[in-house]
Scaffold this active site. Structure first.
Site, short mmCIF file in Angstrom:
data_model
loop_
_atom_site.label_atom_id
_atom_site.label_comp_id
_atom_site.label_asym_id
_atom_site.label_seq_id
_atom_site.Cartn_x
_atom_site.Cartn_y
_atom_site.Cartn_z
N ARG A 205 84.06 81.23 50.27
CA ARG A 205 84.27 79.72 50.50
C ARG A 205 84.68 79.22 49.29
NH1 ARG A 205 82.34 77.82 55.35
NH2 ARG A 205 83.71 75.94 54.68
N GLN B 253 87.01 78.15 56.50
CA GLN B 253 86.20 79.62 56.64
C GLN B 253 87.06 80.75 56.93
OE1 GLN B 253 82.70 80.05 56.72
NE2 GLN B 253 83.31 82.11 56.55
N HIS C 130 88.34 75.72 62.06
CA HIS C 130 87.49 76.12 60.96
C HIS C 130 88.43 76.59 60.01
CE1 HIS C 130 84.25 75.53 58.03
NE2 HIS C 130 83.32 76.28 58.51
#
Ligand code: CP
Ligand code: NVA
Length: 307
Positions: free
Chosen positions: A291, A131, A128
């Site tokens: 983000r 993130q 990810h």
């Protein structure tokens, strides 16, 4: 910069630094980037649910002067057997970038290999990276220099653990993963992270002792015990992860002033106590906010130059 953003391992420390610096500028002066992706379109493929990734990409591309198109699990023909390769080639004729949240990591790799436009990994079962880019920005805001800081990740050796290993190792941080037996991070990922850390002055510790992992940490990080797609294992995992809750007692092993991080969504009373996630050490909503800024930086770097 690479064409795609699939894994933090694909980026050098210098390239990550450039993304973090741009993310900081975008956060400080958002209007200066109003037309950085003017007229551009981002296709957003989601095979799994999302709050943060979906909304931050949609608003992010809009704030850069472009537009996003949400493509949910049953909106396109992938679930009816159209290949990833055909999907990538067709989308590349219409849009300027593709963001994809998938189960199999090989799906984002195939999208990138077959599409001519940049592909951004919005979470796979392996990692990810969006993130953790936002998380590195958050640590820097809260604590200053990343170099030499210690981050302890407690819990499942999952997609978050893998991106944390790569991101921290690339930035010269000391990263410790404390996991229950049977839930270690992928061995090859740990080996690669150790190699990266050797180059940057960081280090990697993998242990089954949560207190040992957290000892002297500047950052304590955790994630859900059952990830998307593992719902059927939830009850069994609750038993296997006993003793790995990040609570006030575990936080006491970290440095005074340590921050608590979680990518969200969180389950209070499982991987983290309400006292910790809702307490003064928690920076979880700064992570969520970042983000937006970090992904705008990725889009500007990868898509903006295609104009
Ligand atoms: N942290 C994160 O990626 O959240 P979503 O699953 O809501 O996008
Ligand atoms: N490990 C979690 C992260 C969610 C952002 C999952 O894959 O569901």
């Amino acid at each position: 910069m690479p064409k795609d953003f699939l894994s933090l391992a694909d980026y050098t420390p210098g390239q990550l630094r450039a993304l973090l610096d741009l993310a900081r500028q975008i956060k400080l002066y958002p209007r200066a980037f109003n037309d950085a992706c003017a007229g551009q379109t981002l296709a957003m493929i989601f095979q799994k649910p999302s709050l943060r990734t979906r909304v931050s990409f949609q608003t992010g591309i809009q704030q850069l002067g472009g537009q996003g198109i949400y493509l949910g699990p049953t909106d396109i023909q992938l679930h009816r057997g159209e290949t990833i390769s055909d999907t990538a080639q067709v989308l590349s004729r219409y849009v300027d970038g593709i963001m994809a949240r998938v189960f199999a990591h090989s799906d984002v790799v195939d999208l990138a290999a077959n599409g001519s436009v940049p592909v951004i990994n919005g979470l796979s079962d392996f990692n990810h990276p969006c993130q953790v880019l936002a998380d590195l920005q958050t640590v820097e805001e809260a604590l200053g220099d990343l170099q030499g800081r210690k981050l302890a990740y407690i819990g499942d050796g999952n997609n978050m653990a893998h991106s944390i290993l790569f991101g921290c190792a690339r930035m010269g941080m000391h990263v410790a993963v404390g996991h229950p037996r049977g839930f270690a991070p992928d061995q090859e990922t740990v080996r690669r992270a150790r190699e990266m850390a050797a180059d940057t002055g960081g280090s990697v510790l993998i242990t089954e002792d949560p207190h040992g992992a957290v000892d002297n940490a500047d950052v304590v990080y955790t994630d859900v015990w059952a990830s998307m797609g593992q719902e059927a294992e939830h009850a069994e995992r609750l038993k296997r992860f006993e003793g790995f809750e990040v609570n006030a007692e575990l936080m006491a092993s970290a440095r005074p002033g340590a921050i608590f991080m979680h990518c969200l969504p969180a389950h209070r009373g499982e991987e983290v106590s309400a006292e910790v996630i809702d307490g003064p050490q928690s920076v979880v909503f700064d992570q969520a906010e970042n983000r937006l800024h970090a992904q705008k930086a990725v889009m500007v770097k990868l898509m903006g130059r295609r104009r």
